[in-house]
Write an enzyme that holds these catalytic residues in place. Structure first.
Site, short mmCIF file in Angstrom:
data_model
loop_
_atom_site.label_atom_id
_atom_site.label_comp_id
_atom_site.label_asym_id
_atom_site.label_seq_id
_atom_site.Cartn_x
_atom_site.Cartn_y
_atom_site.Cartn_z
CG ASP A 145 5.27 -23.44 -21.15
OD1 ASP A 145 5.69 -24.37 -20.58
OD2 ASP A 145 5.83 -22.89 -21.95
NE ARG A 185 14.23 -21.36 -28.75
CZ ARG A 185 13.68 -21.93 -27.63
NH1 ARG A 185 13.30 -21.32 -26.42
NH2 ARG A 185 13.15 -22.94 -28.07
NE ARG A 233 10.35 -24.04 -30.26
CZ ARG A 233 9.86 -24.15 -29.13
NH1 ARG A 233 8.69 -23.94 -29.09
NH2 ARG A 233 10.50 -24.45 -28.24
#
Length: 539
Positions: free
Chosen positions: A398, A274, A195
């Protein structure tokens, strides 16, 4: 425009405690300051600091690893070098050192602390938004329909494929017994990339194209007048533009103007750990170094599948990422990147779930303190409308359509939105000028709805498949477990589709005729659905 959910932890190193405390106060609320300069090596190793003497600068909250260290002008090159030499993770954090001219010429007097804090904020926000501040984050999967669009920007395309992982994956039973693999990560899925790396690549492209970016602008409300969209900032400022694109994620403030209320949320009963940390740290574990050494070519992904939970581990040369989707205990999880917990707590929850792979547990235990994010998985009903009444505010990504992680497609669909919407805007504005913007946003919504709705449902189906594995079939064909994307999904070209179907879609919207999308499975007919429909097996 967005702001972080939690302040960014930083360390401030200077000579005067009084100046440091005043500067620290000015840094709030965006940054959380501490002044444990002698303890930097310990803090970067996620160890508890042991300061020789206390000071009154900052919060002394050492629960989160610092993201940047800022030095005052009194730090000479020798002193700076001594600090850098004492730290092993230089690449994991940003080091901000004053320019030589500032060190010589700056005058300390009234307002000095304010100037220092303002300069520090400017530097840190720019680092954060250009991906150069020690950023946290695991990996993300970018599908071929998105990565092909990158080819329009050769530098972006090259940087992405240089950063992307060439992954082989393995499937194990929960206890570590190999069930299937190795198998190359299918191109139908796309590529894994860290990311922070993707964020930096995108920001580099934005800045290289001369696009102005305003950092740390906290939007509290979306607005709309007859021919403009707008946003209201936390400081009261109102900004208007011909179109406002709400790309602010699952908790977008835009729902008040688009749907009247935020979509209903439902607890999924699940949450996910995570995390990402340096691979070199994991390789200190003898069994990991022996059995899962850093690959010479490509990266490896390992899935551990239980009856109601599953773990994943991605091993790369620089980072190891691991995650665990599990039953939510409702105690520590939040739908937030700031929900942290310790490796010991994570290990305890894994132990309560049954027998897990020893190597997987070792990687969990080796995780640096307070770097595991405990993300609550929340379900949302599908939303049909992503545009405001006057068509001047439109949601993408999203904000418009959230996905379960098991869909492996949330980021890809956001990029498809980012290709489709500009195509519709270009064609509509060419025909009608700026007055064509509302038409463009509604056509985009129509072109994308059926496709996105079906792929959202895939996330639920893939989640079920992971917990109901036929291991004998998986040994013969690992794709049985993977539930790989089908041809209609990965061969789609959102730019070509928007260009070719624009006129027909506009005609249908104008005349009230039914528009039939072809960017979905042939058998699929869109029907509005809710999470309750999924649970009841109606979808």
């Amino acid at each position: 425009m967005a702001s972080a959910n939690a302040p960014v932890p930083i360390i401030l190193c200077g000579a005067k405690v009084s100046l440091g405390q005043e500067s620290a106060n000015f840094m709030k609320p965006e940054f959380e300051v501490d002044a444990a300069c002698a303890e930097i090596p310990r803090l970067l190793s996620s160890e508890e600091p042991q300061p020789a003497e206390a000071n009154h600068v900052g919060t002394h909250n050492y629960s989160a690893r610092p993201r940047a260290v800022l030095f005052g002008r009194t730090y000479t090159n020798d002193k700076l070098q001594a600090v850098l030499d004492a730290c092993k993770c230089k690449g994991e954090i940003s080091w901000v050192i004053p320019g030589e001219a500032a060190a010589k010429n700056e005058v300390i007097g009234p307002g000095h602390a304010t100037r220092v804090a303002t300069n520090m904020k400017n530097v840190l926000t720019e680092l954060a938004n250009t991906g150069e501040m020690g950023q946290e984050g695991d990996f993300i999967t970018i599908g071929p329909t998105a990565s092909r669009a990158f080819s329009k920007w050769p530098t972006l395309y090259e940087a992405f494929h240089k950063a992307a992982y060439d992954t082989s994956f393995y499937y194990y039973k929960q206890n570590g017994e190999l069930g299937a693999g190795p198998r190359k990560f299918s191109e139908s899925f796309g590529w894994n990339v860290l990311r922070p790396d993707l964020h930096k690549i995108l920001m580099d492209t934005v800045l290289a194209n001369g696009i102005e970016v305003r950092y740390l602008q906290h939007v509290v409300e979306f607005l709309e007048i007859e021919d403009k969209g707008g946003v209201k900032l936390a400081n009261g400022e109102i900004l208007y533009a011909d179109i406002v694109i709400a790309a602010d994620g699952i908790r977008s403030k835009s729902w008040t103007i688009i749907g009247g209320v935020e979509p209903t949320t439902y607890s999924s009963g699940s949450a996910v750990f995570r995390c990402a940390y340096p691979t070199s740290r994991a390789m200190e574990i003898p069994s990991i170094q022996k059995n899962w050494s850093i690959p010479e070519k490509g990266e490896t992904m390992h899935f551990f599948l239980g009856s109601a939970s599953h773990g994943v581990m991605l091993i790369g040369k620089e980072k190891i990422c691991w995650g665990w989707m599990h039953r939510d205990d409702g105690k520590t999880s939040q739908e937030s990147w700031s929900a942290k917990l310790s490796s010991s707590t994570a290990r305890q929850q894994l132990d309560e779930d049954g027998e897990w792979s020893a190597e997987y547990l070792s990687v969990v235990e080796k995780t640096p303190a307070n770097s595991i994010i405990h993300w609550k998985l929340v379900w949302r009903d599908m939303q049909q409308t992503w545009t405001s009444p006057k068509g001047r505010v439109v949601q993408i990504g999203d904000a418009a359509h959230a996905f379960l992680p098991t869909a492996v497609n949330g980021a890809t669909q956001a990029f498809e939105d980012a290709v489709s919407l500009p195509c519709c805007l270009r064609m509509s504005i060419d025909q009608q000028g700026l007055a064509g913007i509302p038409t463009a946003t509604r056509i985009h919504n129509t072109l994308r709805l059926d496709r996105v709705s079906f792929i959202q449902q895939v996330g639920f189906k893939r989640r079920h498949a992971l917990y109901n594995v036929d291991w004998e079939a998986a040994k013969k064909d690992p794709s049985v477990v993977a539930v790989e994307p089908q041809k209609w999904q990965y061969e789609h070209n959102p730019e070509k589709y928007a260009t070719e179907r624009f006129e027909e879609c506009r005609d249908c919207l104008d005349t009230g005729k039914t528009f039939v999308n072809t960017n979905k499975p042939e058998h699929y007919t869109f029907v509005p659905w809710t999470v309750a429909d999924i649970d009841a097996g109606k979808i």
